[in-house]
Scaffold this motif. Sequence first.
Motif, PDB file in Angstrom:
ATOM      1  N   GLY A  62       0.809  -1.210   0.000  1.00 43.20           N
ATOM      2  CA  GLY A  62       0.000   0.000   0.000  1.00 43.20           C
ATOM      3  C   GLY A  62       0.843   1.262   0.000  1.00 43.20           C
ATOM      4  N   TYR A  63       1.937   1.247   0.749  1.00 39.53           N
ATOM      5  CA  TYR A  63       2.823   2.412   0.784  1.00 39.53           C
ATOM      6  C   TYR A  63       3.490   2.637  -0.570  1.00 39.53           C
ATOM      7  CZ  TYR A  63       6.459   5.603   2.437  1.00 39.53           C
ATOM      8  OH  TYR A  63       7.284   6.684   2.612  1.00 39.53           O
ATOM      9  N   ALA A  64       3.910   1.547  -1.226  1.00 40.00           N
ATOM     10  CA  ALA A  64       4.505   1.675  -2.557  1.00 40.00           C
ATOM     11  C   ALA A  64       3.486   2.175  -3.574  1.00 40.00           C
ATOM     12  CB  ALA A  64       5.084   0.332  -3.005  1.00 40.00           C
ATOM     13  N   LEU A  65       2.238   1.747  -3.425  1.00 42.90           N
ATOM     14  CA  LEU A  65       1.196   2.244  -4.328  1.00 42.90           C
ATOM     15  C   LEU A  65       0.991   3.743  -4.143  1.00 42.90           C
ATOM     16  CD1 LEU A  65      -0.981   1.608  -6.420  1.00 42.90           C
ATOM     17  CD2 LEU A  65      -2.546   1.116  -4.522  1.00 42.90           C
ATOM     18  N   TRP A  66       1.002   4.196  -2.904  1.00 46.31           N
ATOM     19  CA  TRP A  66       0.854   5.629  -2.663  1.00 46.31           C
ATOM     20  C   TRP A  66       2.065   6.393  -3.199  1.00 46.31           C
ATOM     21  CZ3 TRP A  66       3.865   8.884   0.463  1.00 46.31           C
ATOM     22  CH2 TRP A  66       3.368  10.180   0.623  1.00 46.31           C
ATOM     23  N   LEU A  67       3.273   5.840  -3.028  1.00 45.56           N
ATOM     24  CA  LEU A  67       4.477   6.509  -3.536  1.00 45.56           C
ATOM     25  C   LEU A  67       4.450   6.640  -5.052  1.00 45.56           C
ATOM     26  CD1 LEU A  67       7.433   5.002  -1.455  1.00 45.56           C
ATOM     27  CD2 LEU A  67       6.497   7.309  -1.314  1.00 45.56           C
ATOM     28  N   SER A  68       3.829   5.658  -5.725  1.00 47.16           N
ATOM     29  CA  SER A  68       3.828   5.685  -7.184  1.00 47.16           C
ATOM     30  C   SER A  68       3.043   6.871  -7.743  1.00 47.16           C
ATOM     31  CB  SER A  68       3.249   4.379  -7.727  1.00 47.16           C
ATOM     32  OG  SER A  68       1.876   4.261  -7.400  1.00 47.16           O
ATOM     33  N   PHE A  69       2.232   7.524  -6.925  1.00 43.69           N
ATOM     34  CA  PHE A  69       1.483   8.697  -7.371  1.00 43.69           C
ATOM     35  C   PHE A  69       2.110   9.995  -6.882  1.00 43.69           C
ATOM     36  CE2 PHE A  69      -1.699   5.278  -7.202  1.00 43.69           C
ATOM     37  CZ  PHE A  69      -2.148   5.322  -8.509  1.00 43.69           C
ATOM     38  N   THR A  70       3.341   9.912  -6.378  1.00 42.02           N
ATOM     39  CA  THR A  70       4.032  11.099  -5.881  1.00 42.02           C
ATOM     40  C   THR A  70       5.405  11.202  -6.547  1.00 42.02           C
ATOM     41  OG1 THR A  70       5.123   9.954  -4.032  1.00 42.02           O
ATOM     42  CG2 THR A  70       2.886  10.776  -3.655  1.00 42.02           C
ATOM     43  N   ASN A  71       6.083  12.306  -6.257  1.00 45.36           N
ATOM     44  CA  ASN A  71       7.453  12.498  -6.734  1.00 45.36           C
ATOM     45  C   ASN A  71       8.454  12.337  -5.594  1.00 45.36           C
ATOM     46  OD1 ASN A  71       6.834  14.790  -5.297  1.00 45.36           O
ATOM     47  ND2 ASN A  71       7.818  16.214  -6.745  1.00 45.36           N
ATOM     48  N   ALA A  72       8.169  11.409  -4.663  1.00 44.04           N
ATOM     49  CA  ALA A  72       9.013  11.209  -3.484  1.00 44.04           C
ATOM     50  C   ALA A  72      10.419  10.809  -3.895  1.00 44.04           C
ATOM     51  CB  ALA A  72       8.398  10.137  -2.588  1.00 44.04           C
ATOM     52  N   ASP A  73      11.400  11.333  -3.131  1.00 39.66           N
ATOM     53  CA  ASP A  73      12.795  11.007  -3.389  1.00 39.66           C
ATOM     54  C   ASP A  73      13.411  10.166  -2.275  1.00 39.66           C
ATOM     55  OD1 ASP A  73      12.899  12.808  -1.353  1.00 39.66           O
ATOM     56  OD2 ASP A  73      14.114  14.296  -2.416  1.00 39.66           O
ATOM     57  N   GLY A  74      12.631   9.836  -1.237  1.00 34.93           N
ATOM     58  CA  GLY A  74      13.109   9.005  -0.163  1.00 34.93           C
ATOM     59  C   GLY A  74      13.946   9.714   0.881  1.00 34.93           C
ATOM     60  N   LEU A  75      14.255  10.987   0.676  1.00 36.28           N
ATOM     61  CA  LEU A  75      15.104  11.724   1.614  1.00 36.28           C
ATOM     62  C   LEU A  75      14.374  12.863   2.305  1.00 36.28           C
ATOM     63  CD1 LEU A  75      18.374  11.907  -0.524  1.00 36.28           C
ATOM     64  CD2 LEU A  75      17.831  10.299   1.320  1.00 36.28           C
ATOM     65  N   SER A  76      13.476  13.509   1.610  1.00 33.59           N
ATOM     66  CA  SER A  76      12.778  14.660   2.161  1.00 33.59           C
ATOM     67  C   SER A  76      11.285  14.384   2.241  1.00 33.59           C
ATOM     68  CB  SER A  76      13.030  15.905   1.303  1.00 33.59           C
ATOM     69  OG  SER A  76      12.519  15.708  -0.008  1.00 33.59           O
ATOM     70  N   ASN A  77      10.595  15.238   2.979  1.00 34.54           N
ATOM     71  CA  ASN A  77       9.148  15.116   3.123  1.00 34.54           C
ATOM     72  C   ASN A  77       8.401  16.087   2.212  1.00 34.54           C
ATOM     73  OD1 ASN A  77       9.433  13.166   5.158  1.00 34.54           O
ATOM     74  ND2 ASN A  77       9.669  14.753   6.731  1.00 34.54           N
ATOM     75  N   ASN A  78       9.082  16.579   1.196  1.00 32.64           N
ATOM     76  CA  ASN A  78       8.479  17.579   0.307  1.00 32.64           C
ATOM     77  C   ASN A  78       7.835  16.949  -0.922  1.00 32.64           C
ATOM     78  OD1 ASN A  78       9.418  19.636   2.014  1.00 32.64           O
ATOM     79  ND2 ASN A  78      11.400  19.688   0.954  1.00 32.64           N
ATOM     80  N   SER A  79       7.483  15.670  -0.837  1.00 30.44           N
ATOM     81  CA  SER A  79       6.859  15.020  -1.987  1.00 30.44           C
ATOM     82  C   SER A  79       5.459  15.564  -2.209  1.00 30.44           C
ATOM     83  CB  SER A  79       6.799  13.507  -1.755  1.00 30.44           C
ATOM     84  OG  SER A  79       6.038  13.210  -0.602  1.00 30.44           O
ATOM     85  N   ARG A  80       5.062  15.564  -3.437  1.00 30.52           N
ATOM     86  CA  ARG A  80       3.726  16.045  -3.787  1.00 30.52           C
ATOM     87  C   ARG A  80       3.050  15.051  -4.722  1.00 30.52           C
ATOM     88  NH1 ARG A  80       3.859  18.291  -8.880  1.00 30.52           N
ATOM     89  NH2 ARG A  80       5.945  18.735  -9.738  1.00 30.52           N
ATOM     90  N   PHE A  81       1.753  15.116  -4.765  1.00 26.77           N
ATOM     91  CA  PHE A  81       0.958  14.212  -5.586  1.00 26.77           C
ATOM     92  C   PHE A  81       1.075  14.615  -7.059  1.00 26.77           C
ATOM     93  CE2 PHE A  81      -3.039  12.854  -7.555  1.00 26.77           C
ATOM     94  CZ  PHE A  81      -3.050  11.513  -7.195  1.00 26.77           C
ATOM     95  N   VAL A  82       1.445  13.637  -7.919  1.00 25.09           N
ATOM     96  CA  VAL A  82       1.617  13.924  -9.350  1.00 25.09           C
ATOM     97  C   VAL A  82       0.650  13.124 -10.214  1.00 25.09           C
ATOM     98  CG1 VAL A  82       4.032  14.583  -9.086  1.00 25.09           C
ATOM     99  CG2 VAL A  82       3.433  12.180  -9.533  1.00 25.09           C
ATOM    100  N   GLY A  83      -0.242  12.382  -9.586  1.00 23.52           N
ATOM    101  CA  GLY A  83      -1.231  11.632 -10.355  1.00 23.52           C
ATOM    102  C   GLY A  83      -0.613  10.485 -11.122  1.00 23.52           C
ATOM    103  N   LEU A  84      -0.960  10.370 -12.399  1.00 20.79           N
ATOM    104  CA  LEU A  84      -0.494   9.275 -13.252  1.00 20.79           C
ATOM    105  C   LEU A  84       0.761   9.632 -14.046  1.00 20.79           C
ATOM    106  CD1 LEU A  84      -3.942   8.066 -14.651  1.00 20.79           C
ATOM    107  CD2 LEU A  84      -2.620   7.055 -12.783  1.00 20.79           C
TER     108      LEU A  84
END
Length: 344
Positions: A62-84
């Motif tokens: 579930g966490y990987a599915l949520w990450l797949s819709f973001t631009n997370a880099d694994g280091l910061s908490n500044n990820s944002r939702f990018v959709g598809l």
Amino acid sequence: MSTGQLTDQAAGTGVTSSSPSRQPAKGPRRPASLRTRRARSFYVFTLPWVVSFLALTAFPLGYALWLSFTNADGLSNNSRFVGLDNYKEVFTDAETMASLARTGVFTAITVPLGIVAGLLLAVLVNQPIRARGLFRTLLYLPAVVPPVGAALTFKLIFDRDSGAANGLLDVAGINGINWLVDPYARWVLIVLTMWAVGNGMIISLAGLQDIPRELNEAARVDGASPWQSFTRITLPLLSPVIFFQVVTGIIASLQTFMPLLIALDPTPRGVSAVPESNYFYMINVFAQYFANGRYGYASALLWVLFAIICVVTFLVFKLSKGAVFYSVEPEQAKSKPRTIGDSR
């Protein structure tokens, strides 16, 4: 008036005594039914698996599915939702499509080759020969070696300077070959995959030993050749075993990750050292995660691979109809077997 007369008078007039009524004694507690005890035992024994599944499988998925819709880099908490956007990039990235194509070619080569090799070895060690158990053990031993250890061993064997392969070539008067670069790296990987063919041999051997000998003996009496007995009796009866190996082999090959360990520098920053012919889909995922820090895109890659595996497995099941022979069809079971303690 005496006490007995008062009692008789109260009984005659219908007046009850004011003394507290006695409660009926409770009987012994009724034991739990067999169904209840079975259900309780089931939940108790499955609870560790349920907890580990939720913590180590369901939550990461579930966490990987949520990450797949973001631009997370694994280091910061500044990820944002990018959709598809990540999924669109998967199908438009030339490098990703090339790695997927290489993985498909590798699967198309190694899966049939491994099944055929394992079946041939199973037929050989199924013959009534001396030291048959020893031969089975020796052929199966490579499959017991951990994949990491096997990959590192092959890296040492095919090393350009001190490898055993080039040592044999030097004895024959042939110049050494740089096996771990293109165009030879692909064949080293195929040899590494075939080296552990003992798994398929054991599975095929179990299927061969489950075939009644009377069928082949009857065919031989009727004048059938060994090849005809093998193709018309053994293979049809062995088709469920072969089908199982096809499905599991495809799933394992599409997730191949061992080429990274054969690279010259198997580190997150050393993925560029992986030969182009061995730059498979999972190597690209590893590079996106740990070399490029694109957790969102890498998670999308994994979910796309999961969808591909599901589609390929579904197609294999559909195409297997009419080609796989089952002695008893599951749909033909008219009643389920009874178990001890069942009441009907």
